[in-house]
Structures are given as structure tokens and as C-alpha cells.
Design a protein around this motif. Structure first.
Motif: not given
Length: 238
Positions: A154-159, A163-164, A221-227
């Protein structure tokens, strides 16, 4: 349908899309509100009410996408990194600040998703698509889609976009555009690098699997990636 949207949307760019336009004032002065919803009426012609994609199988849903992603794409259309005449005509004279306002408006819309498209793909193709989405292909150097686009896709914040919930024709069109070099993102263009490693069979499998998935109830969207991302990607934040 695409030609109809192109003609009609172009005809209402000035009267509906630009803030404070004389065209809108002349239609019915004092009764048409000067709101962001009114200004983006031209977008709805193709993308559907509140940014929900139409039924023709090509135009993407923009409602609920990360605001940073939508903003970057508006910039790309305006500045020629993505090519579609009606989008360029709408955006060529708009400021960064106004494009950011438009992006935030559509990001805040969350109408329900339609049911996925019926698939004509065979089980082997769908399984190949599922594997590429969830695991990638290490032998080819293709990372899993979920590594960037989130576990629920469902995407990842912020950008990073989801794709579903996208039509297969649209997915094929955009991956194909990266494949032949007519779609670009800010350098380093990680999607271009990934798509170069995908065969036509891989692209067909991924788009078949993605377009057949039901969108989860919580499609935020999921929270911003930390990795770190699998590849270096340019301008993933606005």
C-alpha cells in the motif's frame, strides 16, 4: 476513453483547474466556491471522483497515495520527466507550492477501492508474480517489491506509492515506460535499474499478480522506512 478524457480535460483546464480563474467566475459569479476541490475538477475527469480511478483500465487511482509521491509525479509531469500531453498542459504554469497543495488534497481522500480485475493468467504466472513481489529474484538482482512498497503493497511514507488497487493496463504501461526509457525519476533512478533486469515474462507476472489482489481495509501507506532501501533511490521525499 483516453482520447475522450484528453479532449474534455483539456477543455476545462482554464475554467476548473486554475485558482481564481476568470472562466469559473464568468460561469456563475458568487456561486462556485474557490476551494481546492473545485480547482482540481479537471483531475476527476480521468482519475474519477476523489481521485478514484475510472473503469477504463488505464488511469490510476491517486486518492490516498502518499503526498510526497503525488507531489514528485506532478513535478515530473510539469518538468518533462513523465510525458503525457494533458498533464503537461495542466501543470506547466503551476508553482511548486500549488502542486504540493494538490498532492496533499488527493492524499487525504480515502474512498473505497473497487474489487480487483478478473485475471486471465495461469497459476504458474501468478505464482511467479507473487514470488517476485515478496521475495524478488536474487539471481537477477531484482529486490522484492515489498522491500520498498511495504508488506501490504500500500506504499510507504512519505513518497513511495502503493501498487495494489491499480489496473493491470496501467501497471504494464508504467513499467514498460521505464523499460524503454520514456519514464524517469530523479537520479539515481532505482525503478529504471530494477526494470532493466526484468524480462517481459517477469513484468507480465508481477502485473498479473498485483492487479488481482484485494486492497486491505487499511490501505494507508506504511510509516517511513528506518532501514536502507535495497537500491539507492533519488528524491523519495518532497
Amino acid at each position: 476513453m483516453r482520447a475522450t478524457c484528453l479532449t474534455f480535460a483539456t477543455s476545462i483546464i482554464i475554467s476548473c483547474f486554475m485558482p481564481g480563474s476568470a472562466g469559473a467566475a464568468n460561469v456563475d459569479a458568487g456561486k462556485i466556491p474557490d476551494t481546492i476541490a473545485q480547482r482540481v475538477a479537471a483531475c476527476v475527469v480521468c482519475h474519477g471522483k476523489e481521485g478514484r480511478a475510472g473503469s477504463d483500465g488505464y488511469y490510476p487511482r491517486i486518492a490516498g497515495k502518499p503526498a510526497g509521491y503525488l507531489y514528485n509525479q506532478l513535478i515530473n509531469f510539469r518538468d518533462g520527466k513523465r510525458t503525457y500531453p494533458v498533464m503537461t498542459a495542466m501543470l506547466e504554469n503551476m508553482s511548486d507550492a500549488y502542486l504540493r497543495e494538490i498532492a496533499q488534497y488527493f492524499s487525504d481522500q480515502h474512498p473505497p477501492y473497487p474489487e480487483p480485475q478478473p485475471t486471465q493468467s495461469n497459476p504458474a504466472e501468478l505464482e511467479r508474480g507473487r514470488v517476485l513481489v515478496h521475495d524478488g529474484d536474487k539471481a537477477k538482482g531484482i529486490p522484492a517489491c515489498v522491500a520498498c512498497h511495504s508488506a501490504k503493497m500500500t506504499g510507504t511514507a512519505p513518497a513511495i506509492p502503493g501498487l495494489v488497487g491499480l489496473p493491470r493496463d496501467y501497471l504494464l504501461g508504467q513499467i514498460g515506460a521505464w523499460k524503454i526509457g520514456t519514464r524517469h525519476a530523479a537520479a539515481p533512478d532505482c525503478m529504471a535499474e530494477i526494470v532493466k533486469k526484468m524480462s517481459a515474462t517477469d513484468i507480465s507476472a508481477v502485473t498479473a499478480w498485483l492487479s488481482g489482489q484485494r486492497v486491505p481495509a487499511d490501505a494507508s501507506p506504511a510509516p517511513a522506512l528506518k532501514t536502507r532501501l535495497p537500491l539507492e533511490c533519488g528524491k523519495l521525499a518532497p
